[in-house]
Design a protein around this motif. Structure first.
Motif, PDB file in Angstrom:
ATOM      1  N   LEU A  25     -26.076  -9.908 -16.694  1.00  0.00           N
ATOM      2  CA  LEU A  25     -26.108 -11.495 -16.724  1.00  0.00           C
ATOM      3  C   LEU A  25     -25.442 -12.163 -15.601  1.00  0.00           C
ATOM      4  O   LEU A  25     -25.851 -13.310 -15.220  1.00  0.00           O
ATOM      5  CB  LEU A  25     -25.882 -11.751 -18.101  1.00  0.00           C
ATOM      6  N   GLY A  26     -24.519 -11.480 -15.278  1.00  0.00           N
ATOM      7  CA  GLY A  26     -23.293 -12.089 -14.205  1.00  0.00           C
ATOM      8  C   GLY A  26     -22.175 -11.214 -14.224  1.00  0.00           C
ATOM      9  O   GLY A  26     -22.063 -10.168 -14.401  1.00  0.00           O
ATOM     10  N   LEU A  27     -21.193 -12.061 -13.679  1.00  0.00           N
ATOM     11  CA  LEU A  27     -19.745 -11.179 -13.362  1.00  0.00           C
ATOM     12  C   LEU A  27     -19.026 -11.532 -14.665  1.00  0.00           C
ATOM     13  O   LEU A  27     -19.019 -12.610 -15.321  1.00  0.00           O
ATOM     14  CB  LEU A  27     -19.233 -11.901 -12.089  1.00  0.00           C
ATOM     15  N   ARG A  28     -18.140 -10.602 -15.121  1.00  0.00           N
ATOM     16  CA  ARG A  28     -17.095 -10.776 -16.253  1.00  0.00           C
ATOM     17  C   ARG A  28     -15.805 -10.685 -15.339  1.00  0.00           C
ATOM     18  O   ARG A  28     -15.450  -9.721 -14.617  1.00  0.00           O
ATOM     19  CB  ARG A  28     -17.194  -9.767 -17.267  1.00  0.00           C
ATOM     20  N   VAL A  29     -14.941 -11.579 -15.829  1.00  0.00           N
ATOM     21  CA  VAL A  29     -13.555 -11.626 -15.506  1.00  0.00           C
ATOM     22  C   VAL A  29     -12.707 -11.564 -16.741  1.00  0.00           C
ATOM     23  O   VAL A  29     -12.680 -12.055 -17.538  1.00  0.00           O
ATOM     24  CB  VAL A  29     -13.019 -12.906 -14.856  1.00  0.00           C
ATOM     25  N   SER A  30     -11.740 -10.698 -16.561  1.00  0.00           N
ATOM     26  CA  SER A  30     -10.535 -10.338 -17.592  1.00  0.00           C
ATOM     27  C   SER A  30      -9.232 -10.090 -17.039  1.00  0.00           C
ATOM     28  O   SER A  30      -9.090  -9.912 -15.941  1.00  0.00           O
ATOM     29  CB  SER A  30     -10.970  -9.380 -18.800  1.00  0.00           C
ATOM     30  N   VAL A  31      -8.276 -10.000 -17.830  1.00  0.00           N
ATOM     31  CA  VAL A  31      -6.880  -9.713 -17.168  1.00  0.00           C
ATOM     32  C   VAL A  31      -6.234  -8.561 -18.054  1.00  0.00           C
ATOM     33  O   VAL A  31      -6.600  -8.441 -19.184  1.00  0.00           O
ATOM     34  CB  VAL A  31      -6.141 -11.024 -17.370  1.00  0.00           C
ATOM     35  N   VAL A  42      -9.567  -8.053 -13.808  1.00  0.00           N
ATOM     36  CA  VAL A  42     -10.687  -6.978 -13.847  1.00  0.00           C
ATOM     37  C   VAL A  42     -11.901  -7.595 -13.631  1.00  0.00           C
ATOM     38  O   VAL A  42     -12.020  -8.603 -14.321  1.00  0.00           O
ATOM     39  CB  VAL A  42     -10.392  -6.333 -15.403  1.00  0.00           C
ATOM     40  N   LEU A  43     -12.653  -7.340 -12.649  1.00  0.00           N
ATOM     41  CA  LEU A  43     -13.761  -8.035 -12.499  1.00  0.00           C
ATOM     42  C   LEU A  43     -15.154  -6.796 -12.772  1.00  0.00           C
ATOM     43  O   LEU A  43     -14.733  -5.540 -12.350  1.00  0.00           O
ATOM     44  CB  LEU A  43     -13.938  -8.112 -10.887  1.00  0.00           C
ATOM     45  N   ASP A  44     -16.093  -6.951 -13.444  1.00  0.00           N
ATOM     46  CA  ASP A  44     -17.103  -6.298 -13.761  1.00  0.00           C
ATOM     47  C   ASP A  44     -18.321  -7.090 -13.945  1.00  0.00           C
ATOM     48  O   ASP A  44     -18.333  -8.200 -13.841  1.00  0.00           O
ATOM     49  CB  ASP A  44     -16.637  -5.633 -15.076  1.00  0.00           C
ATOM     50  N   PHE A  45     -19.256  -6.376 -14.377  1.00  0.00           N
ATOM     51  CA  PHE A  45     -20.641  -7.141 -14.458  1.00  0.00           C
ATOM     52  C   PHE A  45     -20.948  -7.125 -16.016  1.00  0.00           C
ATOM     53  O   PHE A  45     -20.645  -6.441 -16.892  1.00  0.00           O
ATOM     54  CB  PHE A  45     -21.582  -6.308 -13.632  1.00  0.00           C
ATOM     55  N   ALA A  46     -21.502  -8.202 -16.401  1.00  0.00           N
ATOM     56  CA  ALA A  46     -21.596  -8.558 -17.790  1.00  0.00           C
ATOM     57  C   ALA A  46     -23.008  -8.094 -18.260  1.00  0.00           C
ATOM     58  O   ALA A  46     -23.958  -8.705 -17.485  1.00  0.00           O
ATOM     59  CB  ALA A  46     -21.326  -9.933 -17.987  1.00  0.00           C
ATOM     60  N   ASP A  47     -23.375  -7.364 -19.164  1.00  0.00           N
ATOM     61  CA  ASP A  47     -24.684  -7.102 -19.441  1.00  0.00           C
ATOM     62  C   ASP A  47     -25.263  -7.683 -20.611  1.00  0.00           C
ATOM     63  O   ASP A  47     -26.303  -7.635 -20.974  1.00  0.00           O
ATOM     64  CB  ASP A  47     -24.811  -5.558 -19.721  1.00  0.00           C
TER      65      ASP A  47
END
Length: 95
Positions: A25-31, A42-47
């Protein structure tokens, strides 16, 4: 209201990698806590999207920020929702 913006180059990179993956769906950003320096992004892809995700859209790309994935203080979580935050792509090849 908090705003997160991304550059055109970052949006193109995200779209290209999502197309190569064939899903997402897009990019996921977390800490997350990280060594003695404190915290790191932390950068990952959101499914999929969670009910508590904060969602930003820019240049045709959706960025998901998940408060529950931020195992850190409120002060650090505020970094992710700071007005005018900008994500940029430093590389044109996926890693």
């Amino acid at each position: 209201m908090a705003q997160l913006s991304i550059t055109n180059a970052a949006a193109e990179q995200i779209q290209r990698v999502l197309e190569e993956r064939g899903h997402g769906l897009g990019l996921r950003v977390s800490v997350k806590p990280s060594g003695c320096s404190g915290y790191s992004y932390v950068l990952d892809f959101a499914d999929e999207a969670a009910n508590d995700d904060v969602v930003f859209e820019d240049h045709g790309v959706t960025v998901f920020v998940s408060p529950r994935r931020c195992r850190c203080s409120t002060a650090v979580r505020s970094i992710m929702s700071r007005r005018g935050s900008t994500a940029s792509s430093a590389s044109t090849t996926p890693t």
